[in-house]
Design a protein around this motif. Structure first.
Motif, mmCIF file in Angstrom:
data_model
loop_
_atom_site.group_PDB
_atom_site.id
_atom_site.type_symbol
_atom_site.label_atom_id
_atom_site.label_comp_id
_atom_site.label_asym_id
_atom_site.label_seq_id
_atom_site.Cartn_x
_atom_site.Cartn_y
_atom_site.Cartn_z
ATOM 1 N N GLY A 34 0.815 -1.202 0.000
ATOM 2 C CA GLY A 34 0.000 0.000 0.000
ATOM 3 C C GLY A 34 0.854 1.258 0.000
ATOM 4 N N HIS A 35 0.201 2.396 0.143
ATOM 5 C CA HIS A 35 0.883 3.683 0.192
ATOM 6 C C HIS A 35 1.517 3.883 1.568
ATOM 7 N N ASP A 36 2.580 4.657 1.608
ATOM 8 C CA ASP A 36 3.236 5.051 2.864
ATOM 9 C C ASP A 36 3.775 3.871 3.671
ATOM 10 N N VAL A 37 4.088 2.771 3.029
ATOM 11 C CA VAL A 37 4.658 1.608 3.709
ATOM 12 C C VAL A 37 6.164 1.840 3.894
ATOM 13 N N VAL A 38 6.674 1.476 5.068
ATOM 14 C CA VAL A 38 8.105 1.559 5.356
ATOM 15 C C VAL A 38 8.598 0.167 5.701
ATOM 16 N N ILE A 39 9.609 -0.309 4.958
ATOM 17 C CA ILE A 39 10.182 -1.630 5.187
ATOM 18 C C ILE A 39 11.659 -1.450 5.504
ATOM 19 N N GLY A 40 12.024 -1.803 6.736
ATOM 20 C CA GLY A 40 13.383 -1.605 7.210
ATOM 21 C C GLY A 40 14.340 -2.698 6.772
ATOM 22 N N PRO A 41 15.577 -2.601 7.232
ATOM 23 C CA PRO A 41 16.608 -3.554 6.808
ATOM 24 C C PRO A 41 16.351 -4.974 7.302
ATOM 25 N N PHE A 42 16.771 -5.911 6.476
ATOM 26 C CA PHE A 42 16.729 -7.350 6.782
ATOM 27 C C PHE A 42 15.307 -7.883 6.954
ATOM 28 N N CYS A 43 14.339 -7.190 6.361
ATOM 29 C CA CYS A 43 12.963 -7.689 6.353
ATOM 30 C C CYS A 43 12.760 -8.561 5.122
ATOM 31 N N LEU A 44 11.813 -9.501 5.227
ATOM 32 C CA LEU A 44 11.448 -10.380 4.130
ATOM 33 C C LEU A 44 9.943 -10.275 3.936
ATOM 34 N N VAL A 45 9.523 -9.951 2.707
ATOM 35 C CA VAL A 45 8.109 -9.895 2.362
ATOM 36 C C VAL A 45 7.915 -10.839 1.181
ATOM 37 N N GLY A 46 7.117 -11.883 1.396
ATOM 38 C CA GLY A 46 6.952 -12.937 0.410
ATOM 39 C C GLY A 46 6.004 -12.589 -0.727
ATOM 40 N N PRO A 47 5.906 -13.476 -1.710
ATOM 41 C CA PRO A 47 5.140 -13.211 -2.931
ATOM 42 C C PRO A 47 3.630 -13.150 -2.745
ATOM 43 N N ASP A 48 3.097 -13.748 -1.711
ATOM 44 C CA ASP A 48 1.647 -13.794 -1.516
ATOM 45 C C ASP A 48 1.198 -12.919 -0.350
ATOM 46 N N VAL A 49 1.951 -11.853 -0.120
ATOM 47 C CA VAL A 49 1.658 -10.932 0.979
ATOM 48 C C VAL A 49 1.032 -9.660 0.413
ATOM 49 N N VAL A 50 -0.025 -9.203 1.076
ATOM 50 C CA VAL A 50 -0.645 -7.913 0.783
ATOM 51 C C VAL A 50 -0.479 -7.067 2.043
ATOM 52 N N LEU A 51 0.166 -5.930 1.900
ATOM 53 C CA LEU A 51 0.503 -5.070 3.038
ATOM 54 C C LEU A 51 -0.205 -3.734 2.862
ATOM 55 N N GLY A 52 -1.104 -3.398 3.795
ATOM 56 C CA GLY A 52 -1.935 -2.201 3.683
ATOM 57 C C GLY A 52 -1.190 -0.895 3.869
ATOM 58 N N ASP A 53 -1.896 0.195 3.597
ATOM 59 C CA ASP A 53 -1.341 1.544 3.694
ATOM 60 C C ASP A 53 -0.799 1.836 5.087
ATOM 61 N N GLY A 54 0.324 2.533 5.122
ATOM 62 C CA GLY A 54 0.860 3.042 6.371
ATOM 63 C C GLY A 54 1.475 2.021 7.302
ATOM 64 N N CYS A 55 1.724 0.805 6.826
ATOM 65 C CA CYS A 55 2.368 -0.203 7.681
ATOM 66 C C CYS A 55 3.856 0.087 7.803
ATOM 67 N N ARG A 56 4.411 -0.299 8.940
ATOM 68 C CA ARG A 56 5.842 -0.085 9.176
ATOM 69 C C ARG A 56 6.472 -1.366 9.707
ATOM 70 N N LEU A 57 7.513 -1.834 9.016
ATOM 71 C CA LEU A 57 8.303 -2.993 9.429
ATOM 72 C C LEU A 57 9.663 -2.451 9.844
ATOM 73 N N ASP A 58 9.996 -2.534 11.134
ATOM 74 C CA ASP A 58 11.235 -1.926 11.607
ATOM 75 C C ASP A 58 12.473 -2.607 11.033
ATOM 76 N N SER A 59 12.758 -3.820 11.426
ATOM 77 C CA SER A 59 13.882 -4.585 10.872
ATOM 78 C C SER A 59 13.671 -6.056 11.221
ATOM 79 N N HIS A 60 14.288 -6.935 10.440
ATOM 80 C CA HIS A 60 14.246 -8.377 10.706
ATOM 81 C C HIS A 60 12.822 -8.914 10.866
ATOM 82 N N VAL A 61 11.870 -8.384 10.098
ATOM 83 C CA VAL A 61 10.484 -8.846 10.113
ATOM 84 C C VAL A 61 10.275 -9.759 8.912
ATOM 85 N N SER A 62 9.579 -10.889 9.112
ATOM 86 C CA SER A 62 9.256 -11.806 8.015
ATOM 87 C C SER A 62 7.747 -11.907 7.866
#
Length: 134
Positions: free
Chosen positions: A18-46
């Protein structure tokens, strides 16, 4: 604001962000993931599996959502995880996708606070405004 992805993160090209998503270092987002607006992944998130995540969720380091269920009967079915809006997933939180039972879905509602190292097992339902601790 545009999507911000750390050059040290791995986001599959099929993932929907989505819009305004922040994905930090060492995160993994797979092929079948839908991530909504304004989500934040700090680091090392799978985020993996068939996982649909609503808006404005915050993921702290070490959170893992959508991984295979911890069920010896699991046979790699088309199961999924559904997350609502405005949830907080603190350090080390795990949420397993549904197993080959019932409807095969793990669901978390809106405005929940999952404290460090909390676990939501396969096929569980967490409604709204809950606080979970380890």
């Amino acid at each position: 604001m545009p999507v911000q992805i750390s050059p040290k993160a791995e986001v599959h090209p099929r993932a929907v962000l989505g819009h305004d998503v922040v994905i930090g270092p060492f995160c993994l987002v797979g092929p079948d993931v839908v991530l909504g607006d304004g989500c934040r992944l700090d680091s090392h998130v799978s985020l993996t599996g068939h996982t649909i995540i609503g808006a404005r969720n915050r993921f702290w380091p070490g959170a893992v959502l959508g991984a295979e269920p911890q069920d010896v009967a699991y046979k790699d079915g088309p199961n999924r995880t559904e997350i609502g809006d405005d949830n907080i997933f603190r350090e080390g939180v795990t949420v397993n996708r549904g197993a080959d039972k019932e409807d095969g879905v793990t669901r978390i509602g809106h405005r929940n606070f999952l404290m460090a190292n909390a676990h939501v097992a396969h096929n569980c339902r967490v409604h709204n405004h809950a606080i979970l601790c380890n």
